[in-house]
Every structure is written in C-alpha cells, then in structure tokens.
Design an enzyme around this catalytic site. Structure first.
Site, PDB file in Angstrom:
ATOM      1  N   GLU A 274       0.882  -1.121   0.030  1.00 63.36           N
ATOM      2  CA  GLU A 274       0.141  -0.158   0.045  1.00 63.36           C
ATOM      3  C   GLU A 274       0.934   1.336  -0.144  1.00 63.36           C
ATOM      4  OE1 GLU A 274      -2.731   0.368   3.428  1.00 63.36           O
ATOM      5  OE2 GLU A 274      -3.527  -1.680   3.020  1.00 63.36           O
ATOM      6  N   GLU A 328     -13.661   5.366   0.128  1.00 63.03           N
ATOM      7  CA  GLU A 328     -14.505   4.531   0.588  1.00 63.03           C
ATOM      8  C   GLU A 328     -15.288   5.420   1.994  1.00 63.03           C
ATOM      9  OE1 GLU A 328     -12.887   0.569   1.444  1.00 63.03           O
ATOM     10  OE2 GLU A 328     -10.786   1.509   0.553  1.00 63.03           O
ATOM     11  N   LYS A 331     -15.297   3.851   5.973  1.00 59.22           N
ATOM     12  CA  LYS A 331     -14.144   3.542   6.554  1.00 59.22           C
ATOM     13  C   LYS A 331     -14.097   4.405   7.830  1.00 59.22           C
ATOM     14  CE  LYS A 331     -10.038   2.546   5.166  1.00 59.22           C
ATOM     15  NZ  LYS A 331      -8.632   2.498   4.743  1.00 59.22           N
ATOM     16  N   GLU A 337      -8.748   8.836   6.035  1.00 56.09           N
ATOM     17  CA  GLU A 337      -8.621   7.779   5.397  1.00 56.09           C
ATOM     18  C   GLU A 337      -9.695   7.389   4.793  1.00 56.09           C
ATOM     19  OE1 GLU A 337      -7.151   5.088   6.864  1.00 56.09           O
ATOM     20  OE2 GLU A 337      -6.031   6.131   8.183  1.00 56.09           O
TER      21      GLU A 337
END
Length: 469
Positions: A274, A328, A331, A337
């Site tokens: 990542e 997203e 999350k 984030e």
C-alpha cells in the site's frame, strides 16, 4: 504496419513455435488496492471490465468477496486475496481449518481467476483495539501462514500462489537512517519466523509505506517534496546512500531490518503493498489536497514502472500497489482515511492520474462514469494481446499468426481498417483474435505462452472490426 511480415519467410514453422513458446519476461505494470468499505461503489464486474483498459495488472483486495473473484475471471489481471484479521486465529488452529477456508473461499474460482497470493491479515501485528486483535497471540499469524502454505503444497499450488502478510512501518524500531533500521524489539522473534518463512517459500515481504503520514506527523522536519517523491537535493544516509524520496528510504529501512535478522544473504523480495496520498483530510491535514495526491500517485506510478531498485539495492525491482482505487465513505478514522481513492464512489475522478493503456481492450481509458462501449453479451469472446507482454515476444506472435498461422492480415497493412494505431500490440491483437476464431475459440488457441488474453469485451474500434461469434 508495425512489423515486416517478410521475416516469417526466413524461419521454419518449427523455429516459430520454439520462439512462440519460449519463456517470457513480464513488463512492469502497476498494482492497486480495491477496498469496498463504501455504500456507493460500482459493481465488481464493472470495475474488472474497466481495469482491463488500464496499466493495472495486479489488484489487491481485503477479503475473498466471491463477486470480486468471479468478476476478475478471464481478465488477465492477477488478484491478491486476503484473510481478514478476525479469521487469522481460526486458520492458525489447524491445517484442516485452513483447508476448509481455502476450499470454500478461493478454490472454486481458480484457475479462471488468477489468484497469485494470499495476504494473511493486514497490519496484524500492529492492529489497534478497534480491530479486536490486541488479545491475540502474535504467533497465530505465522501459524496461519504455515497452515495455508501446507494446503497449497498439498494441492500443487504453492508455486503459483504465495502466502504473505502486509505490515505497517510501525513494526520498525525506527526508519531513519535506513541503513541502521531494525525491527522493534518486541517483534523480533515473530519477524524472524515470518521472514524465514518468506525466504523458504519465495514469497514477498509486504509493507504498507506512507510518506504522507510521516509528513503529517512531522511537517516541520520532513520536506514536503521529499515526501511527494520529488526532492532532487536528496537526503544522505551515513553509509553513503542518497535518497531523493522518502518511499525509497522506507523500503531500504525494511531491507536493513530484514538484514539485521540474518537474512542479508538470502533473497527476500519487498513489495509495497500500500502507498498513496489523500485528497482531503481533517482541518490540520493541510497537505491532503487533490493536487498533492495527483503529484504523489503520478510519481508513484512512474516509480513502479521504472523497474528501478533503491539506493541500497539498485537492481532489485519493487512491486508497488497504489492505495486506493476508490474513496470509501464507510471507513473508520479521520477524513483522510476515507479519501485516498483516485475515484469517488460514483465513478467520477477525484483528480486526473494517467492509468491509460493504449492497446488494452476497451479503448485504454479508465472512465467509470461512462458506458462501456462494445461490452459483449451472451457467448461472444475475443482474444487479444496482453498489454504488458514483452514487445519482442508479441512481435514473434504477430509474425507467426500472419505467416505459418495462416491468418489473413490485410486489415493491419497500411491501407487496412486496423492499421492504426501502428503498434505491435495493436496489430498482434487483431492477428491473435483471427487465429483464435479460426481454430475454434479453445482457451489454448489464445495462450501464445502467456501473451494472449481471452476477453468478453469487444476490442473493435472505429471501422476496425474484430471477428467474433
């Protein structure tokens, strides 16, 4: 035309076959993380279809979602699946538990779906209390990895599918200077076991490396351009290494920690599982902007495609997975984030990063907000050249198809409808498809030793029509 067809007249059919089925060396592409913690994301089939039109040839997910595994079948895209942190303990309990998980969650989808690795947990050793892992025995991680590997060995799949686990940078005692980095003292026993396992099984050491967080936490001591992979001045390590970006320094810090365990003479590849930069953050996260995210990920993709190593190991190519495909909205954590995605959940671009692939089926652009032109319905199927196959081998395939293979290649001559673009992969795709259709559309007729890809998306464009049934 991108080739001189006269070459095939100088070679015997046997020699062509020898060339055609000789081992390949892949061309570098890019991986991406496909998270699904959102309530507004495109369906997996849509995602898979459109990723075929990009530079992306590896996708990492965070579970074994059957819809995703099915969607990526016959796409030519490699998939890394994961054991969720909450399941690690169960898989560590016995080989039979690992076998049951693999048999029900992965086995039904292979080989149509190209699963190349299983990530056991995610940052398992440093997971916070929200993940309910603090009470678990850390040894369960390596035991689960060993059990899964034993399952793969028993099924003859251990060379195709590797078992590993992604770590955060928090497993290190410190990351600077890179040359003196070691694992945190409390992790040394478990990391010794894990690295030994990876070395023995030829699996990569995965690390989630984020220069963004290092800058966010220390903005007065970390140069922004250094974190954004673009500091031409460089940062010097006491042992003489010069780092022009923080990511390379983080990779080499992990390398030093591995070496400090006594594995310096053994080949353990490092994969950046990542890395990314958020486009939005909370009030104090001033560097979380679309402009910085675009800069970082553009440079990250260029870094991944360069085939370059790091100052410490300049010849060792490092695979990189961008984080992430989508923002997203479900999350946990701060705003950043939820905003690492290149795309919003509705398919619109957060910022423009070039993932285009000129010769991929589907036109070469990743546009979730548009209808897919030429998506086949029913049994229609075509054969095209994999966009990342080595050009020299693709040229040999083209020569074979248009020569001993018996394909009528007039459409890719200069006056033909499929002459443009005048590129080897484009011409080879036309010829390979014609050969595939001629010989009954069996999967082995589109293999060409790994350079061919069966697709359900019609590769026709403009006046260039690919035959299909």
């Amino acid at each position: 035309m991108a080739t001189t067809h006269q070459t095939h007249l100088l070679l015997s059919p046997l020699l062509f076959l020898l060339l055609l089925f000789s081992p390949l060396r892949g061309v570098s592409a890019i991986g991406i993380n496909y998270g699904t913690l959102g309530n507004n994301l495109p369906p997996p089939k849509r995602v898979a279809q459109l990723l075929q039109s990009t530079l992306i040839d590896k996708v990492k997910i965070y579970d074994t979602n059957p819809d995703i595994l099915q969607a990526f079948s016959n796409t030519g895209i490699d998939l890394i699946v994961a054991v969720e942190n909450s399941r690690v303990s169960n898989l560590s309990s016995s080989p039979s538990a690992a076998d049951q998980w693999f048999s029900s969650r992965v086995l039904p989808f292979i080989p149509a779906t190209s699963v190349v690795a299983i990530a056991v947990g995610n940052e398992y050793l440093t997971a916070d209390d929200e993940d309910n892992n603090s009470h678990l025995d850390l040894k369960s991680l390596i035991q689960a990895m060993q059990n899964l590997h034993a399952v793969l060995v028993a099924r003859g799949l251990d060379r195709k599918i590797k078992v590993t686990t992604p770590h955060s940078m928090a497993v290190l005692a410190s990351s600077f200077p890179p040359s003196s980095s070691t694992f945190a003292l409390n992790f040394i026993p478990i990391m010794t076991s894990i690295v030994g396992f990876l070395s023995d099984t030829a699996a990569p050491f995965m690390v989630n490396a984020y220069p963004y967080f290092a800058f966010r936490n220390n903005p007065n001591s970390v140069n922004l351009q250094y974190a954004l992979l673009g500091n031409s001045t460089g940062v010097r390590d006491p042992k003489g290494y010069v780092y022009t970006n923080m990511l390379d320094a983080q990779i080499d810090a992990v390398r030093s920690a591995i070496n400090a365990l006594g594995f310096g003479n053994k080949m353990v590849e490092i994969t950046v599982s990542e890395s990314g930069w958020p486009s939005k953050g909370d009030a104090g996260e001033t560097a979380a902007t679309p402009e910085n995210a675009k800069t970082y990920n553009t440079r990250l993709i260029e870094r991944a495609q360069s085939n370059k190593g790091t100052p410490m190991r300049p010849k060792d190519k490092v695979d990189i997975f961008v984080f992430a495909l989508f923002n997203e909205n479900k999350k946990k954590g701060g705003a950043s984030e939820r905003n690492f995605g290149i795309f919003n959940g509705d398919g619109s671009k957060v910022y423009d990063v070039d993932l285009s692939c000129e010769f991929c089926s589907g036109g070469g652009k990743l546009e979730f907000g548009e209808k897919v032109a030429g998506v086949a319905r029913g049994p229609s199927v075509w054969c095209v050249a994999k966009p990342h196959a080595e050009e020299k081998v693709v040229q040999q395939v083209l020569d074979f198809c248009c020569g001993p293979g018996g394909v009528d290649c007039r459409e890719i001559y200069e006056s033909g409808d499929c002459f443009g673009p005048d590129k080897v992969h484009a011409h080879a795709s036309y010829a390979m498809n014609a050969y595939y259709q001629m010989h009954g559309r069996n999967y082995w007729n589109c293999d060409f030793k790994g350079t061919g890809l069966v697709t359900f998306s019609d590769p026709s464009y403009g006046t260039c029509r690919y035959s299909g049934q």
